[in-house]
Design a protein around this motif. Structure first.
Motif, short mmCIF file in Angstrom:
data_model
loop_
_atom_site.label_atom_id
_atom_site.label_comp_id
_atom_site.label_asym_id
_atom_site.label_seq_id
_atom_site.Cartn_x
_atom_site.Cartn_y
_atom_site.Cartn_z
N ARG A 66 0.67 -9.66 5.46
CA ARG A 66 -0.04 -10.13 4.28
C ARG A 66 -0.84 -8.98 3.67
N GLY A 67 -1.10 -9.10 2.35
CA GLY A 67 -1.95 -8.13 1.70
C GLY A 67 -1.46 -6.71 1.88
N TYR A 68 -2.32 -5.86 2.49
CA TYR A 68 -1.99 -4.46 2.70
C TYR A 68 -1.84 -4.11 4.18
N SER A 69 -1.57 -5.10 5.00
CA SER A 69 -1.23 -4.84 6.40
C SER A 69 0.29 -4.85 6.56
N ASP A 70 0.80 -3.88 7.34
CA ASP A 70 2.24 -3.83 7.60
C ASP A 70 2.67 -5.04 8.43
N ASN A 71 3.98 -5.19 8.56
CA ASN A 71 4.52 -6.32 9.34
C ASN A 71 5.43 -5.81 10.45
N PRO A 72 5.07 -6.02 11.73
CA PRO A 72 5.98 -5.69 12.84
C PRO A 72 7.08 -6.75 12.92
N GLU A 73 8.17 -6.52 12.25
CA GLU A 73 9.20 -7.55 12.05
C GLU A 73 9.90 -7.96 13.34
N ASP A 74 9.88 -7.10 14.34
CA ASP A 74 10.60 -7.41 15.57
C ASP A 74 9.79 -8.26 16.53
N ARG A 107 0.83 -1.21 0.00
CA ARG A 107 0.00 0.00 0.00
C ARG A 107 0.86 1.25 0.00
N VAL A 108 2.02 1.17 0.67
CA VAL A 108 2.93 2.31 0.78
C VAL A 108 4.06 2.22 -0.23
N THR A 109 4.56 1.00 -0.47
CA THR A 109 5.76 0.85 -1.29
C THR A 109 5.48 0.66 -2.77
N VAL A 110 4.27 0.25 -3.14
CA VAL A 110 3.96 -0.06 -4.54
C VAL A 110 2.86 0.82 -5.11
N LEU A 111 1.72 0.93 -4.43
CA LEU A 111 0.55 1.60 -5.01
C LEU A 111 0.80 3.04 -5.42
N PRO A 112 1.56 3.84 -4.63
CA PRO A 112 1.77 5.24 -5.04
C PRO A 112 2.48 5.40 -6.38
N LYS A 113 3.14 4.35 -6.85
CA LYS A 113 3.88 4.42 -8.12
C LYS A 113 3.02 4.05 -9.32
N LEU A 114 1.78 3.62 -9.07
CA LEU A 114 0.95 3.10 -10.14
C LEU A 114 -0.18 4.06 -10.49
N SER A 115 -0.63 3.99 -11.73
CA SER A 115 -1.79 4.76 -12.18
C SER A 115 -3.06 4.06 -11.71
N PRO A 116 -4.20 4.76 -11.70
CA PRO A 116 -5.45 4.11 -11.31
C PRO A 116 -5.77 2.88 -12.15
N GLU A 117 -5.45 2.94 -13.43
CA GLU A 117 -5.70 1.79 -14.30
C GLU A 117 -4.81 0.62 -13.93
N GLU A 118 -3.56 0.90 -13.61
CA GLU A 118 -2.64 -0.17 -13.21
C GLU A 118 -3.05 -0.78 -11.87
N ILE A 119 -3.51 0.06 -10.95
CA ILE A 119 -3.95 -0.43 -9.64
C ILE A 119 -5.14 -1.37 -9.79
N ALA A 120 -6.07 -1.02 -10.69
CA ALA A 120 -7.27 -1.83 -10.87
C ALA A 120 -6.95 -3.21 -11.43
N SER A 121 -5.81 -3.35 -12.12
CA SER A 121 -5.49 -4.61 -12.78
C SER A 121 -4.51 -5.49 -12.02
N ILE A 122 -3.96 -5.00 -10.90
CA ILE A 122 -2.99 -5.81 -10.17
C ILE A 122 -3.69 -7.02 -9.53
N PRO A 123 -2.96 -8.07 -9.19
CA PRO A 123 -3.59 -9.29 -8.67
C PRO A 123 -4.37 -9.12 -7.37
N TYR A 124 -4.00 -8.11 -6.56
CA TYR A 124 -4.74 -7.87 -5.32
C TYR A 124 -5.04 -6.39 -5.23
N PRO A 125 -6.07 -5.91 -5.95
CA PRO A 125 -6.40 -4.48 -5.93
C PRO A 125 -6.86 -4.05 -4.54
N PRO A 126 -6.59 -2.82 -4.16
CA PRO A 126 -6.98 -2.35 -2.81
C PRO A 126 -8.49 -2.26 -2.61
N ASP A 127 -9.26 -2.24 -3.72
CA ASP A 127 -10.73 -2.20 -3.59
C ASP A 127 -11.35 -3.56 -3.89
#
Length: 394
Positions: free
Chosen positions: A129-137, A46-66
């Motif tokens: 997983r998905g669009y939830s962050d990971n508390p790695e510690d 959600r933070v590392t990938v989506l901001p780099k994509l256009s709305p059309e690209e976001i709609a077509s990714i394998p796990y769209p945010p909507d």
């Protein structure tokens, strides 16, 4: 009069104690300054990938945010959590917890069918997983999962746990089944009914291969090397999914649980999202592997620390609570366990035997012609079974 020689041992001992105390204090301070473990949160796509994509690209990714209605991102000290909540506000409240490898969309078919039957549903992506962050510690154990569930419940504009809100139904799939049952053992008064799809928690240990014991043991192999190895192994089973149930002489690798959840042939026709029909669990898992580096760490930590095995005592607590409630109120409350007859991971016969024992007989089983992916491919049929179950046991 005390001689000088009699004072020396005591004085020497005192100086040694003082010196040791000073050294210990210095060590504690140094440890606090240089060895303190800092909180580390890996951001989701959600933070590392989506901001780099256009709305059309976001709609077509394998796990769209909507991919599911009612999406929101919940800020927390553990990182952001992706939550989906939809359905009639006055409907029966149902919280769904997904499995180890796929995010919330794996239960999309069940969620939509529940809403079609008047329920208010809430799903969320487990940490990492998905669009939830990971508390790695932090270890992905029942403490972290319990906290995440409570954060998710508290994020709703509706009351899910308040005095006048009524109880909610809890559904867990695979690892989510282990999480749901253990959660219910700690908070039985919040739960109206417990439903488990091919649940982890009481998996018989002889099914875990020696290779998995080595790979998922900490300290034997450098963690960076282990993560690269697991990443490759997570891809490999999806090309050759398991088809035959394991038995006492046929052990399974832990990463093959992904193949069992994905089951390419069966899942290709499953409709998980009403507005994004191209979404499949297979493509979603591959998307996570390609775009969420911390997904593998979360997967490994869940196998190491999650409620996959040895949860019999917590399940017994659930069974004992149901026995008391049924005796006191004259009810017939049970746990509904949904199984796939061809599941290569969660074996029907074993679960029927073990769950009946630990739940004190307060359990009902529904078996479908499917594998471990049963809620992915049998959503409508399972929800029909659930509605009948509620009508008989409420």
């Amino acid at each position: 009069m005390t001689s000088r020689s009699s004072l020396l041992p005591g004085a020497l001992e005192w100086r040694l104690v003082l010196a040791g105390t000073c050294l210990f204090s210095v060590g504690v301070i140094a440890g606090g300054l240089w060895n303190k473990k800092k909180a580390s949160t890996a951001r989701s796509p959600r933070v590392t990938v989506l901001p780099k994509l256009s709305p059309e690209e976001i709609a077509s990714i394998p796990y769209p945010p909507d991919v599911l209605p009612g999406a929101r991102d919940v800020d927390s000290p553990y990182g952001s959590i992706r939550v989906y909540e939809f359905g009639p506000e006055d409907g029966r409240k149902v919280l769904l917890v997904h499995g180890i490898s796929t995010p919330a969309i794996a239960l999309g078919a069940v969620a939509h069918a529940l809403v079609d039957n008047g329920c208010r549903v809430m799903l969320f992506d487990l940490f990492g997983r998905g669009y939830s962050d990971n508390p790695e510690d932090l270890p992905h154990d029942i403490r972290l999962f319990t906290t995440q569930i409570l954060l998710v419940l508290a994020s709703s504009a509706l009351s899910w746990t308040g005095k006048d809100s009524g109880k909610f139904s809890l559904i867990g799939y695979s690892l989510g089944g282990g999480i749901a049952t253990t959660f219910a053992s700690y908070f039985p008064n919040l739960i109206d009914s417990l439903i488990l799809f091919a649940p982890a928690g009481i998996l018989r240990p002889y099914h875990i291969s020696r290779t998995s014991h080595i790979i998922y043991s900490e300290g034997l192999i450098p963690e960076s090397l282990l993560q690269r190895l697991v990443r490759k192994r997570l891809r490999r089973p999806m090309a050759t999914p398991l088809k035959k149930p394991v038995d006492k002489d046929n052990m399974v690798d832990a990463t093959e649980a992904v193949a069992a959840e994905v089951n390419l042939e069966a899942n290709s026709q499953a409709v998980l999202s009403k507005i994004r029909p191209h979404v499949t669990v297979e493509k979603t898992v591959i998307y996570q592997l390609d775009n969420y580096p911390s997904f593998v760490a979360a997967f490994m930590s869940s196998i190491r620390y999650g409620p996959v095995r040895y949860q019999h005592d917590r399940w017994r607590i659930v069974g004992e609570h149901l026995s008391r409630e049924n005796e006191e109120k004259g009810t017939q409350k049970k746990v509904l366990v949904v199984l796939g007859a061809n599941d290569p991971i969660i074996i029907q016969k074993e679960v029927e035997e073990d769950a009946t024992e630990v739940l004190s007989g307060n359990v009902e089983f529904a078996v479908f012609d499917a594998g471990h992916e049963v809620p992915v491919t049998k959503g409508d049929q399972i929800v029909a079974q659930i509605m009948d179950f509620w009508q008989r046991t409420d």
